[in-house]
Enzyme design. Structure first.
Site: not given
Length: 253
Positions: A40, A97-98, A110-111, A118, A136
């Site tokens: 997102s 993202g992370a 990897g969520g 990635e 995060k």
């Protein structure tokens, strides 16, 4: 506006702050190939790139390499040039993202189930920049992101790998299911499955990542160790926290 809606609006604002700051401060003026990650927050990365392209600040000739279906669609919808990592194995910079980032800029990713692509794009990039919101930002992996370390696995091996992960110390190892949207497991863009393995706080992510990667059937593990050059976190108060790698040091701004 309900309290839940207000909280969600704060998070979205934080994501946008981080993404815009990362693009503004790190997009190379001479970039030819740029990696675009998933999630997102990356929506705002592409939004900012498109804005800067329309303003003439970014060359229209830049090629953008996605990490999966979502980022591919973002690139196309943004009117940007679409590439692929098998055609562009050298990438000037990648933004992604992370799920969690620790004090040493190690990350859980990897969520969103785009794990392998990635990591491939990040590994192909000369510079790798992470963007996220304040939720995060962590000191130790496994303390904020409690869903577990994503592990991409060849489907035939999932039962064996689940056992092996428990033997390595995982408290739980769960095959990720599609929920209401799909009967059965989530299938990655590479036709694999994802196991989420929760180890609790991870004091030595390098050793754990290496052990998981050696398991037969594992394609890759969502522990990104010493890959990020910087991470930008948008905060609830409208400020930005940046962790920047400077040799062996991590500078926090």
């Amino acid at each position: 506006m309900s309290s839940e809606q207000a909280a969600a609006a704060v998070v979205e604002s934080a994501k946008k702050l981080a993404a815009y700051a990362a693009v503004d401060q790190h997009f190379p003026h001479d970039a030819k190939v740029v990696g675009i990650g998933s999630g997102s927050t990356v929506v705002y990365v592409v939004e900012r790139i498109v804005q800067k392209k329309l303003a003439g600040e970014i060359s229209p000739g830049v090629t953008y390499v996605p990490t999966g279906f979502q980022s591919k669609e973002l690139i196309i919808e943004g009117g940007l040039n679409l590439g692929a990592v098998d055609r562009y194995p050298v990438i000037d910079i990648a933004f992604d993202g992370a799920d969690e980032v620790d004090a040493e800029l190690n990350a859980i990713k990897g969520g969103g189930a785009c794990l392998f692509q990635e990591k491939l794009v990040a590994a192909s990039a000369k510079k790798f920049i992470v963007v996220a919101d304040y939720r995060k930002n962590s000191t130790t992996l496994g303390t904020q992101w409690l869903q577990g370390v994503p592990v991409e696995v060849v489907p035939l091996a999932h039962a064996k790998v689940k056992q092996d992960l428990i033997a390595l110390g995982a408290k739980t190892a769960v095959l990720r299911l599609g929920g209401k949207a799909k009967a059965g497991p989530v299938i990655t863009d590479n036709s694999n499955v994802i196991i989420d393995a929760h180890f609790g706080p991870i004091e030595d992510p390098l050793t754990l990542a290496s052990a998981i990667k050696l398991l037969v059937g594992v394609v890759d593990v969502g522990l990104f160790i010493r890959m990020a050059d910087a991470s930008y976190f948008g905060n609830a108060d409208g400020s930005i926290t940046a962790k920047i790698r400077d040799g062996d040091k991590i500078l926090v701004h």
